[in-house]
Design a protein around this motif. Structure first.
Motif, PDB file in Angstrom:
ATOM      1  N   GLU A 214       0.816  -1.211   0.000  1.00  0.00           N
ATOM      2  CA  GLU A 214       0.000   0.000   0.000  1.00  0.00           C
ATOM      3  C   GLU A 214       0.855   1.269   0.000  1.00  0.00           C
ATOM      4  O   GLU A 214       0.593   2.211  -0.765  1.00  0.00           O
ATOM      5  CB  GLU A 214      -0.939  -0.003   1.204  1.00  0.00           C
ATOM      6  CG  GLU A 214      -1.901   1.178   1.214  1.00  0.00           C
ATOM      7  CD  GLU A 214      -2.998   1.042   2.256  1.00  0.00           C
ATOM      8  OE1 GLU A 214      -3.771   2.004   2.417  1.00  0.00           O
ATOM      9  OE2 GLU A 214      -3.072  -0.019   2.900  1.00  0.00           O
ATOM     10  N   GLN A 215       1.880   1.327   0.847  1.00  0.00           N
ATOM     11  CA  GLN A 215       2.693   2.537   0.936  1.00  0.00           C
ATOM     12  C   GLN A 215       3.541   2.731  -0.319  1.00  0.00           C
ATOM     13  O   GLN A 215       3.645   3.851  -0.836  1.00  0.00           O
ATOM     14  CB  GLN A 215       3.580   2.481   2.176  1.00  0.00           C
ATOM     15  CG  GLN A 215       2.799   2.589   3.481  1.00  0.00           C
ATOM     16  CD  GLN A 215       3.695   2.589   4.700  1.00  0.00           C
ATOM     17  OE1 GLN A 215       4.803   2.047   4.684  1.00  0.00           O
ATOM     18  NE2 GLN A 215       3.228   3.204   5.777  1.00  0.00           N
ATOM     19  N   THR A 216       4.125   1.671  -0.820  1.00  0.00           N
ATOM     20  CA  THR A 216       4.961   1.807  -2.022  1.00  0.00           C
ATOM     21  C   THR A 216       4.093   2.116  -3.239  1.00  0.00           C
ATOM     22  O   THR A 216       4.537   2.809  -4.156  1.00  0.00           O
ATOM     23  CB  THR A 216       5.788   0.532  -2.276  1.00  0.00           C
ATOM     24  OG1 THR A 216       4.921  -0.621  -2.269  1.00  0.00           O
ATOM     25  CG2 THR A 216       6.860   0.362  -1.210  1.00  0.00           C
ATOM     26  N   ALA A 217       2.870   1.623  -3.246  1.00  0.00           N
ATOM     27  CA  ALA A 217       1.963   1.927  -4.347  1.00  0.00           C
ATOM     28  C   ALA A 217       1.648   3.422  -4.397  1.00  0.00           C
ATOM     29  O   ALA A 217       1.547   4.011  -5.477  1.00  0.00           O
ATOM     30  CB  ALA A 217       0.674   1.122  -4.210  1.00  0.00           C
TER      31      ALA A 217
ATOM     32  N   THR B 235       8.946  -5.203  -5.601  1.00  0.00           N
ATOM     33  CA  THR B 235       8.102  -4.131  -5.071  1.00  0.00           C
ATOM     34  C   THR B 235       7.364  -3.418  -6.195  1.00  0.00           C
ATOM     35  O   THR B 235       6.191  -3.047  -6.056  1.00  0.00           O
ATOM     36  CB  THR B 235       8.960  -3.125  -4.287  1.00  0.00           C
ATOM     37  OG1 THR B 235       9.644  -3.815  -3.229  1.00  0.00           O
ATOM     38  CG2 THR B 235       8.108  -2.020  -3.683  1.00  0.00           C
ATOM     39  N   LEU B 236       8.029  -3.244  -7.312  1.00  0.00           N
ATOM     40  CA  LEU B 236       7.413  -2.584  -8.463  1.00  0.00           C
ATOM     41  C   LEU B 236       6.212  -3.375  -8.968  1.00  0.00           C
ATOM     42  O   LEU B 236       5.113  -2.825  -9.145  1.00  0.00           O
ATOM     43  CB  LEU B 236       8.437  -2.398  -9.579  1.00  0.00           C
ATOM     44  CG  LEU B 236       7.915  -1.847 -10.914  1.00  0.00           C
ATOM     45  CD1 LEU B 236       7.223  -0.501 -10.718  1.00  0.00           C
ATOM     46  CD2 LEU B 236       9.058  -1.732 -11.918  1.00  0.00           C
ATOM     47  N   LEU B 237       6.401  -4.661  -9.210  1.00  0.00           N
ATOM     48  CA  LEU B 237       5.297  -5.473  -9.748  1.00  0.00           C
ATOM     49  C   LEU B 237       4.157  -5.583  -8.742  1.00  0.00           C
ATOM     50  O   LEU B 237       2.982  -5.479  -9.105  1.00  0.00           O
ATOM     51  CB  LEU B 237       5.804  -6.863 -10.133  1.00  0.00           C
ATOM     52  CG  LEU B 237       6.868  -6.925 -11.241  1.00  0.00           C
ATOM     53  CD1 LEU B 237       7.136  -8.377 -11.630  1.00  0.00           C
ATOM     54  CD2 LEU B 237       6.459  -6.121 -12.460  1.00  0.00           C
TER      55      LEU B 237
ATOM     56  N   PHE C  75      -1.278  -3.887  -7.018  1.00  0.00           N
ATOM     57  CA  PHE C  75      -2.106  -3.264  -5.983  1.00  0.00           C
ATOM     58  C   PHE C  75      -2.920  -2.119  -6.581  1.00  0.00           C
ATOM     59  O   PHE C  75      -4.121  -1.990  -6.342  1.00  0.00           O
ATOM     60  CB  PHE C  75      -1.210  -2.754  -4.851  1.00  0.00           C
ATOM     61  CG  PHE C  75      -1.954  -2.075  -3.731  1.00  0.00           C
ATOM     62  CD1 PHE C  75      -2.365  -2.793  -2.618  1.00  0.00           C
ATOM     63  CD2 PHE C  75      -2.237  -0.716  -3.791  1.00  0.00           C
ATOM     64  CE1 PHE C  75      -3.061  -2.165  -1.582  1.00  0.00           C
ATOM     65  CE2 PHE C  75      -2.933  -0.082  -2.768  1.00  0.00           C
ATOM     66  CZ  PHE C  75      -3.345  -0.810  -1.663  1.00  0.00           C
ATOM     67  N   LEU C  76      -2.268  -1.278  -7.370  1.00  0.00           N
ATOM     68  CA  LEU C  76      -2.953  -0.147  -7.991  1.00  0.00           C
ATOM     69  C   LEU C  76      -4.013  -0.607  -8.990  1.00  0.00           C
ATOM     70  O   LEU C  76      -5.096  -0.011  -9.084  1.00  0.00           O
ATOM     71  CB  LEU C  76      -1.941   0.767  -8.682  1.00  0.00           C
ATOM     72  CG  LEU C  76      -1.000   1.541  -7.757  1.00  0.00           C
ATOM     73  CD1 LEU C  76       0.111   2.209  -8.565  1.00  0.00           C
ATOM     74  CD2 LEU C  76      -1.760   2.589  -6.954  1.00  0.00           C
TER      75      LEU C  76
END
Length: 207
Positions: A5-8, A44-46, A51-52
């Protein structure tokens, strides 16, 4: 709370710059996406993109995340010091990330309300299964069967869009299973469903 959620949220800010009409802003964002995300934290990117795709409130962001996920996941990147040692980003991340991405995509397949975004989502799902092979996503086929028989026309259309792009998903199934997938589709009350089913059936026959 999802671990992404935060990285998104951080990634969404970068995505805004990727869509900028200013060439310099867009170029800087592309460099950052590759050097700060893809090359150093691909998992983390994928995961953040998936998530988005499923959970962002804006259809534009969900659609763009689906497109980016499809493009980035199967880019060739250096996997070692050898220049010729290249692998896709998808192949570099752990299986746990693959499963997390797939779970979000299947959640989006069920929940997405915007037609254009749903089409991009189906393209991303198809790209993943085409690159992995038919036996690598065990939950996909049952989800598509459920969509094909759902009362929501958007879900029915989505099932046939994926079947059209991945006809081999049905080629190993029994005639009864194939019949259940297409049962009533050619007389569906929604024209987009009928067309998608027709296209899927042609691809199934040609496969």
């Amino acid at each position: 709370m999802s671990s992404y959620e935060q990285t998104a949220a951080l990634l969404k800010g970068l995505m805004s710059n990727l869509m900028s009409t200013d060439n310099n802003v867009r170029s800087q964002a592309e460099t950052a996406l590759n050097s700060e995300w893809r090359d150093v934290q691909p998992q983390t990117l994928l995961g953040s993109l998936a998530f988005l795709v499923h959970r962002d409130n804006e259809a534009t962001a969900r659609a763009f995340a689906a497109v980016l996920l499809r493009r980035i996941a199967f880019q060739d990147v250096k996997a070692g010091d050898n220049k010729e040692d290249e692998r896709t980003v998808w192949s570099l991340v752990p299986n746990g990330v693959h499963q997390a991405v797939k779970n979000e995509l299947l959640g989006a397949l069920k929940d997405e309300t915007d037609r254009g975004t749903r089409h991009k989502l189906c393209d991303t799902i198809s790209e993943i299964t085409n690159n992995e092979g038919e036996n690598e996503w065990a939950d996909l086929l049952p989800a598509l069967y459920a969509c094909a028989q759902d009362g929501n026309a958007s879900l029915r259309e989505s099932a046939y869009r994926v079947f059209s792009s991945c006809p081999y998903l049905l080629s190993g199934q029994s005639p009864e299973s194939v019949n259940s997938a297409f049962g009533g589709a050619f007389q569906d009350g929604d024209a987009t469903v009928r067309l998608a089913a027709l296209q899927a059936s042609v691809q199934y026959i040609l496969a």
